[in-house]
Design a protein around this motif. Sequence first.
Motif, PDB file in Angstrom:
ATOM      1  N   ARG A 278       0.825  -1.201   0.000  1.00 55.87           N
ATOM      2  CA  ARG A 278       0.000   0.000   0.000  1.00 55.87           C
ATOM      3  C   ARG A 278       0.855   1.244   0.000  1.00 55.87           C
ATOM      4  N   SER A 279       1.893   1.276   0.774  1.00 57.51           N
ATOM      5  CA  SER A 279       2.722   2.474   0.839  1.00 57.51           C
ATOM      6  C   SER A 279       4.046   2.156   1.520  1.00 57.51           C
ATOM      7  N   TRP A 280       4.923   3.122   1.476  1.00 59.12           N
ATOM      8  CA  TRP A 280       6.209   3.007   2.157  1.00 59.12           C
ATOM      9  C   TRP A 280       5.998   2.802   3.647  1.00 59.12           C
ATOM     10  N   GLN A 281       4.935   3.352   4.173  1.00 57.29           N
ATOM     11  CA  GLN A 281       4.663   3.237   5.602  1.00 57.29           C
ATOM     12  C   GLN A 281       4.528   1.779   6.035  1.00 57.29           C
ATOM     13  N   ASP A 282       4.011   0.936   5.149  1.00 57.54           N
ATOM     14  CA  ASP A 282       3.870  -0.481   5.480  1.00 57.54           C
ATOM     15  C   ASP A 282       5.213  -1.138   5.764  1.00 57.54           C
ATOM     16  N   VAL A 283       6.260  -0.670   5.116  1.00 54.76           N
ATOM     17  CA  VAL A 283       7.585  -1.256   5.291  1.00 54.76           C
ATOM     18  C   VAL A 283       8.192  -0.847   6.631  1.00 54.76           C
TER      19      VAL A 283
ATOM     20  N   ALA B 134      18.692   5.304   8.360  1.00 59.04           N
ATOM     21  CA  ALA B 134      18.716   5.459   6.902  1.00 59.04           C
ATOM     22  C   ALA B 134      17.511   4.789   6.264  1.00 59.04           C
ATOM     23  N   LEU B 135      17.141   3.607   6.771  1.00 61.18           N
ATOM     24  CA  LEU B 135      15.967   2.906   6.246  1.00 61.18           C
ATOM     25  C   LEU B 135      14.700   3.735   6.443  1.00 61.18           C
ATOM     26  N   LEU B 136      14.522   4.260   7.655  1.00 63.17           N
ATOM     27  CA  LEU B 136      13.319   5.033   7.947  1.00 63.17           C
ATOM     28  C   LEU B 136      13.254   6.314   7.124  1.00 63.17           C
ATOM     29  N   ALA B 137      14.422   6.812   6.725  1.00 62.90           N
ATOM     30  CA  ALA B 137      14.473   8.023   5.906  1.00 62.90           C
ATOM     31  C   ALA B 137      14.394   7.721   4.416  1.00 62.90           C
ATOM     32  N   GLY B 138      14.382   6.433   4.062  1.00 59.43           N
ATOM     33  CA  GLY B 138      14.275   6.057   2.657  1.00 59.43           C
ATOM     34  C   GLY B 138      15.589   6.012   1.914  1.00 59.43           C
TER      35      GLY B 138
ATOM     36  N   GLY C 137      15.873  -7.454   5.000  1.00 61.65           N
ATOM     37  CA  GLY C 137      14.620  -7.865   4.372  1.00 61.65           C
ATOM     38  C   GLY C 137      13.760  -6.678   4.001  1.00 61.65           C
ATOM     39  N   ASP C 138      13.727  -5.664   4.856  1.00 64.96           N
ATOM     40  CA  ASP C 138      12.912  -4.481   4.564  1.00 64.96           C
ATOM     41  C   ASP C 138      13.431  -3.716   3.353  1.00 64.96           C
TER      42      ASP C 138
END
Length: 271
Positions: A3-8, A36-40, A66-67
Amino acid sequence: MLRSWQDVIEKWQLLPPDAAQGPSGTRKIFDDARSALLAGRLDEAMRGFVHAAELYAGPYTEVGIGDVLLARGRWRAAARRYAAVEARDPGNLLAYLGMSQARVAAGDAAGAAEDLEARFGRSRDPVLRYYLASTWCSVTEQARSRTVNEALVITSERQLEICESAARRILELDVADQELRRGAELLLDEVAAGKRWQWRPEGIAVSLAVLAVSLGFILVAVGGLAGSVALVVMGVLLGSGLLYLIVVKFRRQNWRVRADDLAEHIVQRGA
């Protein structure tokens, strides 16, 4: 589709305080990779998680890898990472939620939603309720048919039922995400509109219905004037029978009419 980046990334709110184990230097690398992951910043996140895993093979570094893979659409590789974590660390919540989203990406949103409901259906945790709502949203997307223009349309009664049930569940979960709530409300409006009936084609159907009723009345009237009970009964049966056939033939729910109109433009059949 996710659905969105938020799901990850939403699940990282559930990271235990002592998750970053190993030497202090490793914890710093892990924390930087997670940021870094949370910031994309996926390349940076992948380098950091891989480096952290080389120094200390903790379960959450594998979840992080995995994410990154999941965010890049490599859901099979991501699922293998989550499965490895679950094998080493049974009950790891982040790995479980990651695997659930990998299932959604693989097209099994319905199965993922059922498993989430069985495990967290009564949870009050906002993150877990978010994942429930988001997964039910994905169920509605995968259940509907898709046109050549990527529009989602309801083309079967089963799809209508799935969408109504899922949309009501999303609203029941009462999540803070306005996109999910508004999407569910709009879907319920679409379901309600789809259930309405219409004559198709309207002019011919109405004319035939009037004719059927009139013919029945005429036979009843003639039978009454002639004192013929049989003719009266025949008029009643003929009028009602013709009206029934006309309703069956020409009365359609809106979702079916739209499905017929778009039939040649459907490129992916839903449920």
